[in-house]
Write an enzyme that holds these catalytic residues in place. Structure first.
Site, mmCIF file in Angstrom:
data_model
loop_
_atom_site.group_PDB
_atom_site.id
_atom_site.type_symbol
_atom_site.label_atom_id
_atom_site.label_comp_id
_atom_site.label_asym_id
_atom_site.label_seq_id
_atom_site.Cartn_x
_atom_site.Cartn_y
_atom_site.Cartn_z
ATOM 1 N N ASN A 90 0.866 -1.184 0.000
ATOM 2 C CA ASN A 90 0.000 0.000 0.000
ATOM 3 C C ASN A 90 0.904 1.236 0.000
ATOM 4 O OD1 ASN A 90 -1.784 2.060 0.537
ATOM 5 N ND2 ASN A 90 -2.371 1.358 2.585
ATOM 6 N N LYS A 141 0.079 4.280 -0.121
ATOM 7 C CA LYS A 141 -0.542 5.444 0.520
ATOM 8 C C LYS A 141 -0.329 6.686 -0.371
ATOM 9 C CE LYS A 141 0.011 3.119 4.905
ATOM 10 N NZ LYS A 141 0.192 3.182 6.342
ATOM 11 N N HIS A 164 -9.353 1.247 5.706
ATOM 12 C CA HIS A 164 -8.024 1.419 6.299
ATOM 13 C C HIS A 164 -8.139 2.360 7.502
ATOM 14 C CE1 HIS A 164 -3.833 2.463 6.841
ATOM 15 N NE2 HIS A 164 -3.538 1.384 6.124
ATOM 16 N N GLU A 221 -6.379 4.708 8.480
ATOM 17 C CA GLU A 221 -6.143 6.126 8.183
ATOM 18 C C GLU A 221 -7.385 6.769 7.587
ATOM 19 O OE1 GLU A 221 -2.621 5.424 5.894
ATOM 20 O OE2 GLU A 221 -1.560 4.824 7.707
ATOM 21 N N GLU A 251 -4.938 -4.899 10.812
ATOM 22 C CA GLU A 251 -3.898 -3.887 10.994
ATOM 23 C C GLU A 251 -4.112 -3.165 12.329
ATOM 24 O OE1 GLU A 251 -2.089 -2.603 6.900
ATOM 25 O OE2 GLU A 251 -3.565 -1.179 7.582
ATOM 26 N N GLY A 259 3.033 1.849 10.897
ATOM 27 C CA GLY A 259 4.029 2.921 10.796
ATOM 28 C C GLY A 259 4.787 3.175 12.083
ATOM 29 N N SER A 300 3.973 -2.432 10.169
ATOM 30 C CA SER A 300 5.435 -2.520 10.298
ATOM 31 C C SER A 300 5.995 -3.866 9.869
ATOM 32 C CB SER A 300 5.854 -2.180 11.738
ATOM 33 O OG SER A 300 5.437 -0.881 12.084
HETATM 34 P P1 13P Z 1 3.441 0.134 7.577
HETATM 35 O O1 13P Z 1 3.905 -1.146 6.913
HETATM 36 O O2 13P Z 1 4.211 1.336 7.126
HETATM 37 O O3 13P Z 1 3.366 -0.015 9.053
HETATM 38 O O4 13P Z 1 1.951 0.416 7.059
HETATM 39 C C1 13P Z 1 1.015 -0.612 7.154
HETATM 40 C C2 13P Z 1 -0.205 -0.189 6.458
HETATM 41 O O5 13P Z 1 -0.912 0.696 6.898
HETATM 42 C C3 13P Z 1 -0.528 -0.887 5.191
HETATM 43 O O6 13P Z 1 -1.838 -0.637 4.801
#
Ligand code: 13P
Length: 266
Positions: free
Chosen positions: A27, A29, A112, A114, A186, A192, A229
């Protein structure tokens, strides 16, 4: 006799578990550009019958990446990062499931954390988005996950259950096979953060998700992938867990080397 039945059950479970293709999804983003698309499309990723690799670039790059993937005969699948809750009409700025399909997306992330946090994506909206995607022949990657506070208050499983409840209702109502969807676990505290869930923590939630979905058709075909992560250092241990069928990767999907490093060996 009982021993024989138990052995057959174990063997069946083992077979079914390995029937699920591992899915590694990157992803991007709000990152990436045409150069990164060219790098990924031009890379010879391992082609294995047991592995699906999906890249989810920003929507505006989907179509050109689709052309590049075709040009290089690359095995990558493409996914989007979100879809409109509406199918069509006067909704300026929105992108529909059908449009994503036409642009080359075979998968689409919904729910997601976010988007839930920053764009008011509710469990009900996620269920509607899922319906549009299924109709357009795009597999939804439905994200769920608890906050740090929820985990500390032993509310993890309750949060996941509430997030999946409208999803499950739609799947049952429409008799959709679990093979058509993917669930991404997640945990917010791991995304992150450089502090992934341990394989045991993730496995516990994945197993619970599979149990929750037992009365939806073909639950054994349901792929549940872990995100938060994931890197080359922890992917093998996570993917070795019986209910972890892949990974949803953010930061480590932004360079070829780090992404190649976390792909499973088999
Ligand atoms: P990270 O791998 O940067 O932690 O992000 C995970 C994520 O949100 C994938 O959708």
């Amino acid at each position: 006799m009982y021993v024989l039945v138990a052995l057959v059950n174990i063997a069946t479970r083992f077979w079914v578990m390995h029937m699920r293709k591992c899915l590694i999804a990157g992803n991007w983003k709000l990152n990436g550009d045409h150069t990164l698309c060219e790098q990924f499309a031009g890379t010879a990723f391992p082609t294995k019958p047991s592995l699906d690799i999906v890249i989810c670039p920003p929507t505006v790059l989907l179509q050109s990446m689709h052309q590049l993937v075709k040009k290089y005969s690359n095995c990558l699948h493409l996914g989007a990062q979100d879809v409109s809750v509406e199918a069509q009409g006067a909704y300026t700025g929105e992108i529909s499931a059908k449009m994503l399909h036409e642009a080359g997306a075979q998968y689409c992330i919904i729910g997601h954390s976010e988007r839930r946090a920053n764009f008011a994506e509710t469990n009900e909206k996620v269920a509607i988005k899922m319906t549009h995607l299924l109709k357009a022949n795009v597999s939804p990657i439905i994200c769920v996950g608890e906050s740090r506070e929820a985990r500390e208050q032993q509310q993890t499983l309750a949060v996941i259950e509430a997030q999946l409840s409208p999803i499950k209702a739609v799947l049952q109502q429409q008799a959709v096979s679990c093979a058509q969807i993917v669930i991404g676990y997640e945990p917010l505290w791991a995304v992150g953060s450089d502090r992934p869930a341990s394989p045991e923590q993730a496995q516990q939630v994945h197993q619970h998700i599979r149990q929750l979905m037992t009365d939806v058709p073909d639950v054994d075909a349901l792929r549940i992938i872990y995100g938060g992560s994931v890197t080359a250092h922890n992917s093998a241990a996570l993917l070795a867990m019986p209910d972890i069928d892949g990974a949803l990767v953010g930061g480590a999907a932004l360079s070829i080397d780090s992404f190649l490093g976390l792909l499973p060996a088999v």
